[in-house]
Design a protein around this motif. Sequence first.
Motif, PDB file in Angstrom:
ATOM      1  N   TYR A   1       0.832  -1.196   0.000  1.00 20.81           N
ATOM      2  CA  TYR A   1       0.000   0.000   0.000  1.00 20.81           C
ATOM      3  C   TYR A   1       0.871   1.252   0.000  1.00 20.81           C
ATOM      4  N   GLY A   2       0.458   2.253  -0.787  1.00 18.92           N
ATOM      5  CA  GLY A   2       1.177   3.512  -0.871  1.00 18.92           C
ATOM      6  C   GLY A   2       0.345   4.662  -0.344  1.00 18.92           C
ATOM      7  N   ALA A   3       1.000   5.668   0.196  1.00 13.39           N
ATOM      8  CA  ALA A   3       0.296   6.818   0.758  1.00 13.39           C
ATOM      9  C   ALA A   3      -0.120   7.810  -0.323  1.00 13.39           C
ATOM     10  N   GLU A   4       0.512   7.748  -1.486  1.00 11.09           N
ATOM     11  CA  GLU A   4       0.232   8.698  -2.561  1.00 11.09           C
ATOM     12  C   GLU A   4      -0.521   8.013  -3.695  1.00 11.09           C
ATOM     13  N   VAL A   5      -1.267   8.793  -4.453  1.00 10.51           N
ATOM     14  CA  VAL A   5      -1.878   8.291  -5.681  1.00 10.51           C
ATOM     15  C   VAL A   5      -0.756   7.895  -6.646  1.00 10.51           C
ATOM     16  N   SER A   6      -0.942   6.782  -7.349  1.00  7.90           N
ATOM     17  CA  SER A   6       0.067   6.267  -8.299  1.00  7.90           C
ATOM     18  C   SER A   6       1.433   6.120  -7.633  1.00  7.90           C
ATOM     19  N   ALA A   7       1.428   5.560  -6.419  1.00  8.27           N
ATOM     20  CA  ALA A   7       2.676   5.432  -5.662  1.00  8.27           C
ATOM     21  C   ALA A   7       3.612   4.389  -6.262  1.00  8.27           C
ATOM     22  N   PHE A   8       3.067   3.436  -7.030  1.00  8.27           N
ATOM     23  CA  PHE A   8       3.882   2.329  -7.523  1.00  8.27           C
ATOM     24  C   PHE A   8       4.129   2.463  -9.022  1.00  8.27           C
ATOM     25  N   THR A   9       5.392   2.532  -9.398  1.00  5.79           N
ATOM     26  CA  THR A   9       5.771   2.543 -10.805  1.00  5.79           C
ATOM     27  C   THR A   9       5.735   1.125 -11.354  1.00  5.79           C
ATOM     28  N   ALA A  10       5.881   1.007 -12.668  1.00  7.05           N
ATOM     29  CA  ALA A  10       5.952  -0.321 -13.279  1.00  7.05           C
ATOM     30  C   ALA A  10       7.130  -1.108 -12.719  1.00  7.05           C
ATOM     31  N   GLU A  11       8.225  -0.422 -12.435  1.00  8.55           N
ATOM     32  CA  GLU A  11       9.390  -1.092 -11.859  1.00  8.55           C
ATOM     33  C   GLU A  11       9.085  -1.566 -10.444  1.00  8.55           C
ATOM     34  N   ASP A  12       8.353  -0.773  -9.657  1.00  9.57           N
ATOM     35  CA  ASP A  12       7.974  -1.187  -8.309  1.00  9.57           C
ATOM     36  C   ASP A  12       7.118  -2.450  -8.359  1.00  9.57           C
ATOM     37  N   VAL A  13       6.183  -2.485  -9.316  1.00  8.11           N
ATOM     38  CA  VAL A  13       5.299  -3.652  -9.443  1.00  8.11           C
ATOM     39  C   VAL A  13       6.117  -4.897  -9.766  1.00  8.11           C
ATOM     40  N   ALA A  14       7.090  -4.769 -10.660  1.00 13.45           N
ATOM     41  CA  ALA A  14       7.957  -5.900 -11.008  1.00 13.45           C
ATOM     42  C   ALA A  14       8.813  -6.319  -9.819  1.00 13.45           C
ATOM     43  N   ASP A  15       9.329  -5.331  -9.076  1.00 14.74           N
ATOM     44  CA  ASP A  15      10.138  -5.644  -7.896  1.00 14.74           C
ATOM     45  C   ASP A  15       9.307  -6.379  -6.851  1.00 14.74           C
ATOM     46  N   GLY A  16       8.059  -5.941  -6.674  1.00 10.53           N
ATOM     47  CA  GLY A  16       7.180  -6.609  -5.715  1.00 10.53           C
ATOM     48  C   GLY A  16       6.897  -8.046  -6.106  1.00 10.53           C
TER      49      GLY A  16
END
Length: 247
Positions: free
Chosen positions: A153-168
Amino acid sequence: MTPEDVVRGPDVDHAAVVPPSDDFRNELADAAREMQDDDSPKEAMERAVKIATQIIPGCQAAGICVVHRGERIDTHAASDDLVREIDALQHELSEGPCLDALREDHTVVSDDLATDARWPQWGPRVVQQLGLASSVSYRLYSTDKDLGALNLYGAEVSAFTAEDVADGLALAAHVGVALAAAQQVEHLEYALRGRTVTGQATGILMERFDLSPDRAFSVLSRLSQQKNVKLREIAEQIVTTRTLPTV
């Protein structure tokens, strides 16, 4: 994983999924080694959700949940109490990304929980009450069996980039191993408790009615069939009340 596997909210372009960076791979390898050093699968999962908040830039909170029989949601690990409140809301309202990740899609991304039409009740409440605005949920596997979900979960709107999603997703692969191990331990403990309580109930019947072990177990089996409940439940009732259940 392909871009089609990542499900974002409506009216949001599907971002291309990029492979994890070398720096992240090194961080993840270090984290995985730390998880392997934990004394139990539960400790490994607790460490994993804390690692998620440390090495994924957009991640403010993280948790691992399991849905039992499509209904009850159990939080197996949480970076903080916010995650437990989030899971409780998903259970209460029967909607949310964890449930969607388990029931429908492999990876569920929401860039704006306040306006995401998939969760008209849950999303706005999470934003207003808990101050989190975006999320990513990953379905977890072990031997092709759905076990639960890793939720970021992120505190900001659009907190997760495509790279963040792949890292997760890379982190989720490690978490799935720990969750599978935890469930194996849980099932083993449950089975052992079942054998223990059955033995205790058999002993009570042997003493109370001067029965042989085989005859006492036959009484438990007959009661189980007559009441149409599991033998373990009959045994627990006898051990707890020290009386025979009424038929």
